[in-house]
Scaffold this motif. Sequence first.
Motif, PDB file in Angstrom:
ATOM      1  N   ASP A 132       0.804  -1.223   0.000  1.00  0.00           N
ATOM      2  CA  ASP A 132       0.000   0.000   0.000  1.00  0.00           C
ATOM      3  C   ASP A 132       0.837   1.274   0.000  1.00  0.00           C
ATOM      4  O   ASP A 132       0.301   2.377   0.078  1.00  0.00           O
ATOM      5  N   SER A 133       2.191   1.136  -0.117  1.00  0.00           N
ATOM      6  CA  SER A 133       3.018   2.338  -0.159  1.00  0.00           C
ATOM      7  C   SER A 133       4.339   2.041  -0.837  1.00  0.00           C
ATOM      8  O   SER A 133       4.850   0.915  -0.811  1.00  0.00           O
ATOM      9  N   TRP A 171       4.354   7.580  -2.171  1.00  0.00           N
ATOM     10  CA  TRP A 171       3.020   7.261  -2.682  1.00  0.00           C
ATOM     11  C   TRP A 171       2.271   6.339  -1.734  1.00  0.00           C
ATOM     12  O   TRP A 171       2.866   5.502  -1.059  1.00  0.00           O
ATOM     13  N   ARG A 172       0.947   6.496  -1.712  1.00  0.00           N
ATOM     14  CA  ARG A 172       0.064   5.616  -0.950  1.00  0.00           C
ATOM     15  C   ARG A 172      -1.051   5.135  -1.860  1.00  0.00           C
ATOM     16  O   ARG A 172      -1.494   5.857  -2.762  1.00  0.00           O
ATOM     17  N   LEU A 173      -1.507   3.913  -1.607  1.00  0.00           N
ATOM     18  CA  LEU A 173      -2.553   3.313  -2.437  1.00  0.00           C
ATOM     19  C   LEU A 173      -3.624   2.746  -1.523  1.00  0.00           C
ATOM     20  O   LEU A 173      -3.330   2.050  -0.553  1.00  0.00           O
ATOM     21  N   ALA A 174      -4.886   3.060  -1.831  1.00  0.00           N
ATOM     22  CA  ALA A 174      -6.003   2.580  -1.010  1.00  0.00           C
ATOM     23  C   ALA A 174      -7.118   2.086  -1.918  1.00  0.00           C
ATOM     24  O   ALA A 174      -7.332   2.619  -3.023  1.00  0.00           O
ATOM     25  N   THR A 205      -2.434   8.360  -3.822  1.00  0.00           N
ATOM     26  CA  THR A 205      -2.245   9.665  -3.185  1.00  0.00           C
ATOM     27  C   THR A 205      -0.762   9.884  -2.897  1.00  0.00           C
ATOM     28  O   THR A 205       0.055   8.982  -3.030  1.00  0.00           O
ATOM     29  N   GLY A 206      -0.439  11.089  -2.470  1.00  0.00           N
ATOM     30  CA  GLY A 206       0.931  11.417  -2.109  1.00  0.00           C
ATOM     31  C   GLY A 206       1.710  11.952  -3.289  1.00  0.00           C
ATOM     32  O   GLY A 206       1.153  12.466  -4.258  1.00  0.00           O
ATOM     33  N   LEU A 261       4.362   0.252  -7.376  1.00  0.00           N
ATOM     34  CA  LEU A 261       3.228   0.045  -6.481  1.00  0.00           C
ATOM     35  C   LEU A 261       1.980  -0.368  -7.249  1.00  0.00           C
ATOM     36  O   LEU A 261       1.262  -1.292  -6.850  1.00  0.00           O
TER      37      LEU A 261
END
Length: 337
Positions: A277-278, A282-285, A294-295, A305
């Motif tokens: 998830d990162s 970067w972040r992923l949801a 996001t990020g 990712l």
Amino acid sequence: MSDRLVDGYDLVVFDLDGVVYLIDKPIPGAAEAVGTLHAEGTAIAYATNNASRRAADVAALLTGMGVPASADEVLTSAGAAAVMLADDLPAGAPVLVVGAEALRAEVREQGLTPVERLEDAPVAVVQGYGPDVGWRVLAEAALAVRKGATWIATNTDRTLPSPRGPLPGNGSLVSVLRTALDRDPDVVVGKPSPALFRAAASRSGATRPLVVGDRLDTDIEGAVGAGMDCLLVLTGVTGPVDLLTAPPARRPGYVAADLSGLFAPADAAQLLPPDADSAGGWRLADDGGAVRLTGDGTPVDALRLLCGRVWDGVAPGDVRAGSDAARELLTSWGLPG
């Protein structure tokens, strides 16, 4: 102990066009990367589908660009095709050559006779890229294959990289004969066949080779087929969406912007699993059936990712942007964002 990617391997096998150079100019940082490997004693090989130059010519071209290379480090599809023909045919056998003078020279060096017409009674046709290949020789090749000659293609690369964009490659020329004959070549020697990679490993005695390429359909598929680890660099043909939509047989273990990735930590280039998830900033949801990015961070970290999630079933069009940086990145890749 160092955790650089390259330190896990005893041989680095480079593709050339799109990895080390584009046509006649070195890719920024390539000479320095190869020079570092040589200085550190890492074994190097160059495996190219380009059949328009001989190994010594390729080495001279690289050296002239400031990239350290010797002829015995170079494996070409032209040389491999000529060796294959010599193994199967009697000495002096006539072979119709479609391609550049380098391919004719390789055929001649193996004790075979290059010819140009059906009237020369060719027992085989070998087809490689040549900038001057035209209708006349393609017509002679079609006639020879119809009469029973074995048809060998050095490679089936649809395009060649260039500073102006992809240009027609040998695969496009092979398609001319494929259409006329309504059949495929009897043998394709170059990548994605694993033969060049296996020859490189055998020649150096390597047990842990790493293949570096820019094409999914040749370099990466060939490495996967050979059971070798591979690094995709984004300096040539393949773009981010190409990688996101790659089938399993064309998925690398690593991706980097360029050859500097060899000297970064291995986990900075590794493709991430679906549950990651990162990566970097970067972040992923999950977002219903979609995912939200996001990020901010490097494009390669976002790609590492996203590949895991997309390869697990999320459509590339269902990747949503949750930050301005993500929106800008996805838009630059041609995704909705």
